[in-house]
Design a protein around this motif. Structure first.
Motif, short mmCIF file in Angstrom:
data_model
loop_
_atom_site.label_atom_id
_atom_site.label_comp_id
_atom_site.label_asym_id
_atom_site.label_seq_id
_atom_site.Cartn_x
_atom_site.Cartn_y
_atom_site.Cartn_z
N VAL A 86 0.84 -1.19 0.00
CA VAL A 86 0.00 0.00 0.00
C VAL A 86 0.88 1.25 0.00
O VAL A 86 1.78 1.38 0.83
CB VAL A 86 -0.93 0.03 1.22
CG1 VAL A 86 -1.80 1.28 1.20
CG2 VAL A 86 -1.80 -1.22 1.23
N ASN A 87 0.63 2.16 -0.92
CA ASN A 87 1.31 3.45 -0.95
C ASN A 87 0.69 4.36 0.11
O ASN A 87 -0.54 4.49 0.17
CB ASN A 87 1.18 4.09 -2.34
CG ASN A 87 2.00 5.35 -2.48
OD1 ASN A 87 1.88 6.27 -1.68
ND2 ASN A 87 2.81 5.41 -3.51
N HIS A 90 -1.89 6.86 -1.22
CA HIS A 90 -3.18 6.27 -1.58
C HIS A 90 -3.97 5.91 -0.33
O HIS A 90 -5.22 6.05 -0.30
CB HIS A 90 -2.95 5.03 -2.44
CG HIS A 90 -2.30 5.33 -3.75
ND1 HIS A 90 -1.59 4.40 -4.49
CD2 HIS A 90 -2.21 6.50 -4.44
CE1 HIS A 90 -1.14 4.96 -5.58
NE2 HIS A 90 -1.48 6.24 -5.58
N GLN A 93 -5.64 9.09 0.90
CA GLN A 93 -6.71 9.55 0.00
C GLN A 93 -7.93 8.64 0.04
O GLN A 93 -9.06 9.09 -0.17
CB GLN A 93 -6.17 9.64 -1.43
CG GLN A 93 -5.14 10.75 -1.62
CD GLN A 93 -4.83 11.01 -3.08
OE1 GLN A 93 -5.58 11.72 -3.75
NE2 GLN A 93 -3.75 10.43 -3.57
N GLN A 94 -7.71 7.36 0.30
CA GLN A 94 -8.83 6.42 0.38
C GLN A 94 -9.52 6.43 1.74
O GLN A 94 -10.48 5.70 1.96
CB GLN A 94 -8.32 5.01 0.07
CG GLN A 94 -7.87 4.83 -1.38
CD GLN A 94 -7.10 3.54 -1.60
OE1 GLN A 94 -6.97 2.72 -0.69
NE2 GLN A 94 -6.58 3.36 -2.81
N HIS A 109 2.18 13.85 -6.83
CA HIS A 109 0.75 13.50 -6.74
C HIS A 109 -0.12 14.75 -6.89
O HIS A 109 -1.17 14.71 -7.56
CB HIS A 109 0.47 12.82 -5.39
CG HIS A 109 1.02 11.44 -5.29
ND1 HIS A 109 0.33 10.32 -5.69
CD2 HIS A 109 2.24 10.99 -4.84
CE1 HIS A 109 1.07 9.23 -5.48
NE2 HIS A 109 2.24 9.61 -4.96
N GLU A 114 -4.10 15.21 -7.74
CA GLU A 114 -4.61 14.59 -6.53
C GLU A 114 -4.67 15.63 -5.41
O GLU A 114 -3.69 16.38 -5.19
CB GLU A 114 -3.71 13.42 -6.13
CG GLU A 114 -3.68 12.33 -7.19
CD GLU A 114 -2.68 11.23 -6.86
OE1 GLU A 114 -2.18 10.59 -7.81
OE2 GLU A 114 -2.41 11.02 -5.67
N THR A 232 -5.09 15.61 3.32
CA THR A 232 -5.87 15.91 2.11
C THR A 232 -6.55 17.27 2.24
O THR A 232 -6.70 17.81 3.35
CB THR A 232 -6.93 14.83 1.88
OG1 THR A 232 -7.85 14.84 2.99
CG2 THR A 232 -6.29 13.46 1.74
#
Length: 648
Positions: A86-87, A90, A93-94, A109, A114, A232
């Motif tokens: 897993v990055n 990501h 963001q998820q 990104h 993003e 984010t």
């Protein structure tokens, strides 16, 4: 102490200063105690996604959690160790975590659209480097061509990609193994270079006593941030208090961790079961301090201009074509429009202004006396500056006289010394012609003959050594005084190299265990310089190389570096030079104390390399050395090449 006119002694200003201090403390207490006390609210649960496994690299966050800094600002923080599948970007963001840690890749990104926001740059310099093996003598990215390199061609190793591009080293010229590295890879001799964190993997090699080299991207103009805290845009816009609290508590944790590293290492060992030993964590903590610079730079500091430069590197690598728009990428804990923060600031500003105004009234009483003291000290400093200027002028004149005296004395000594050496040679020849036949068969006379021959040889050798020393002193004094007549012209460096090698051939003949190799690139650009002076530099370097190489090889290499310079390298497999000596080896009269004068001859005067440096720098070039005891030496000279004229 306060001095009053009409009084011959001083008295304490206790009443005035005590009154000002009391007033300031009262104002400060008012500011601190003024806000109303509110009931404790439930803790806000959030998660932090780490970039790697538990280690000192994330010490600030462990500290903020353990010391209650997160709890003090209303947060209950869960710290999540890295999952290699897993990055971290990501994951945030998820929604699997509200905050994360990654490298300068976070800007890429953002440039790809993003909605991520960088909150703080914990490391002012990226820890990502290439570790190289000593066996291949890799000292620059160019030396990697044709070598087996373990690194990622994806954005996780973007600093290394930028370094290779800056140095015009195509990835296709490297034998790349594209994957994550493991501990055993750094001990695998089949790899010539492996991507690593300078804070981590070198420990494995030092633990095994394995020599290694380091290629730093920052040395080639690719200086990125490392370990950036991010979130984010959704978190910043919809949960501003949460983001501000996490930012404040995290930086507070880092400040405590860097002030108490031993305590935090014990905390990591006890609470997070790291995959490292305590000694490894201590090594990591010391290395991180060098990259964070907490004593010089505020922890978390970010420069918009530097981020803009990183974005241009991404564009030059072809990773994105989108122009950089900072926008809301850089987080500000007090953005424009935050009226609560502005009111609090104005409130504090008003209190401080009141205190300053009252203080100014009190200090005005003493202003006149301070003006008089400043004037008196200014006059004293002016006189001292004049004295220093006169002393400097005297020193400059003495230095000029010294150079002229050295030049004159050296010349006056060299002339009779030449005659002495000539007569010694004549005496030797006459002695052999007349005395040798008489001594034949007579043991006593033969011994006397051998003793006289040996003494004449000692006189000749020491006389020649003294002559060389006089020549070096004379050359150095001429260079310092500016009286050297440089016979500059566009010279063929290949011809200069061959002439230099011809001069030192006799030295190699006297040392049959050492072989000389020469590699000269075809069609080398010319150099505008005095050919005799450049030959003098090469002879000095080659003579030193063969002198301290009992057996093995000496190699002379000439090539263009592709950036407008000719690079001359003299390398050997001799006894090498200690690091402390390598730093001062080009200083005048510095002598490397090798200790083995029987094997390598008498020490020089420490002028040869100083003269080489003066000559090379006169032509706008540079000279430096890479060496280690027992591993030979590599002297490199870089000279600007002549730019060919373009025909219309």
């Amino acid at each position: 102490m306060c001095v009053h006119e009409g009084q011959s002694r001083s008295r304490p200003c206790g009443s005035v200063m005590g009154w000002m201090t009391s007033l300031f403390l009262f104002a400060l207490s008012w500011v601190v105690l003024f806000p109303a006390v509110s009931p404790a609210a439930p803790l806000d649960s959030v998660s932090l996604q780490l970039r790697w496994f538990h280690q000192f690299q994330f010490a600030g966050y462990y500290t903020a959690k353990s010391k209650g800094f997160y709890r003090d600002v209303g947060l209950d923080v869960t710290i999540i160790e890295r999952d290699l599948k897993v990055n971290p970007v990501h994951a945030v963001q998820q929604g699997n975590a509200q905050f994360g840690v990654t490298n300068s890749e976070i800007l890429l990104h953002r440039m790809r659209g993003e909605p991520v926001v960088v909150m703080a740059a914990i490391l002012q310099h990226s820890p990502l480097v290439l570790l190289t093996t000593k066996k291949d003598r890799i000292s620059s990215p160019h030396d990697l061509m044709g070598k087996r390199v373990l690194m990622s061609t994806k954005t996780m190793d973007v600093e290394l990609l930028g370094m290779l591009q800056k140095e015009h080293v195509p990835l296709g010229r490297l034998d790349i193994v594209d994957r994550f590295s493991s501990r055993n890879d750094y001990l695998d001799p089949s790899f010539d270079a492996v991507a690593a964190y300078i804070t981590n993997q070198p420990y494995y090699l030092e633990e095994k006593g394995i020599a290694y080299g380091v290629l730093y991207p920052a040395s080639y103009g690719v200086d990125f941030y490392g370990d950036c805290l991010f979130t984010t845009e959704d978190q910043v816009q919809n949960h501003p208090d949460r983001v501000r609290a996490f930012h404040e508590a995290s930086l507070r944790g880092w400040q405590y961790a860097m002030a108490h590293p031993d305590e935090i290492i014990d905390l990591i060992m006890a609470d997070y079961a790291p995959r490292k030993t305590k000694a490894h964590l201590e090594y990591e903590a010391a290395a991180i301090r060098k990259l964070m610079l907490p004593d010089l730079v505020s922890i978390g500091h970010m420069n918009p201009g530097r981020w803009a430069y990183i974005g241009e590197v991404f564009r030059s690598l072809g990773l994105t074509s989108t122009p950089l728009d900072m926008g809301s990428f850089l987080y500000s804990p007090n953005p424009v429009g935050d009226h609560a923060a502005l009111k609090k600031f104005l409130y504090i500003l008003g209190v401080v202004a009141l205190v300053l105004m009252l203080g100014a009234i009190s200090l005005g009483v003493f202003n006149r006396k301070l003006q008089i003291q400043v004037q008196q000290r200014t006059e004293a400093l002016t006189l001292k500056a004049l004295e220093l200027e006169r002393a400097n002028q005297r020193l400059t004149e003495l230095d000029r006289v010294k150079s002229a005296l050295l030049s004159s004395v050296s010349h006056e000594i060299r002339t009779p010394m030449t005659a002495v050496l000539g007569f010694v040679k004549l005496i030797g020849k006459e002695f052999k012609r007349t005395f040798a036949p008489l001594a034949h068969g007579n043991v006593s006379l033969e011994r006397k003959r051998d003793r006289i021959s040996k003494n004449l040889n000692v006189i000749s050798v020491e006389g020649e050594r003294l002559t060389r020393l006089i020549s070096d002193v004379l050359d150095l004094s001429k260079i310092e005084s500016g009286s050297v007549h440089w016979q500059d012209q566009d010279i063929d460096m290949a011809e200069v190299a061959y002439n230099s090698v011809a001069v030192v051939q006799e030295l190699f003949a006297q040392n049959p265990g050492t072989n000389l190799f020469m590699d000269v690139q075809d069609n080398l650009p010319r150099v505008h310089a005095d050919p005799d002076r450049i030959i003098q530099v090469l002879i000095n370097l080659l003579a030193n190389a063969v002198k301290f190489t009992a057996s093995g090889e000496v190699r002379l290499t000439l090539a263009s570096d592709g950036a407008g310079h000719i690079e001359i390298v003299v390398s050997d497999t001799g006894i090498g030079i200690a690091q402390e000596d390598a730093e001062d080896i080009f200083n005048m009269f510095h002598q490397v104390r090798r200790g083995d004068t029987v094997r390598f001859g008498e020490q020089g005067a420490g002028l040869g390399l100083a003269i080489c440096k003066e000559i090379v720098e006169h032509y706008g070039g540079s000279i430096f050395v890479h060496s280690a005891l027992g591993q030979g030496s590599r002297f490199t000279v870089r000279l600007p090449a002549v730019v060919p004229k373009t025909e219309n």
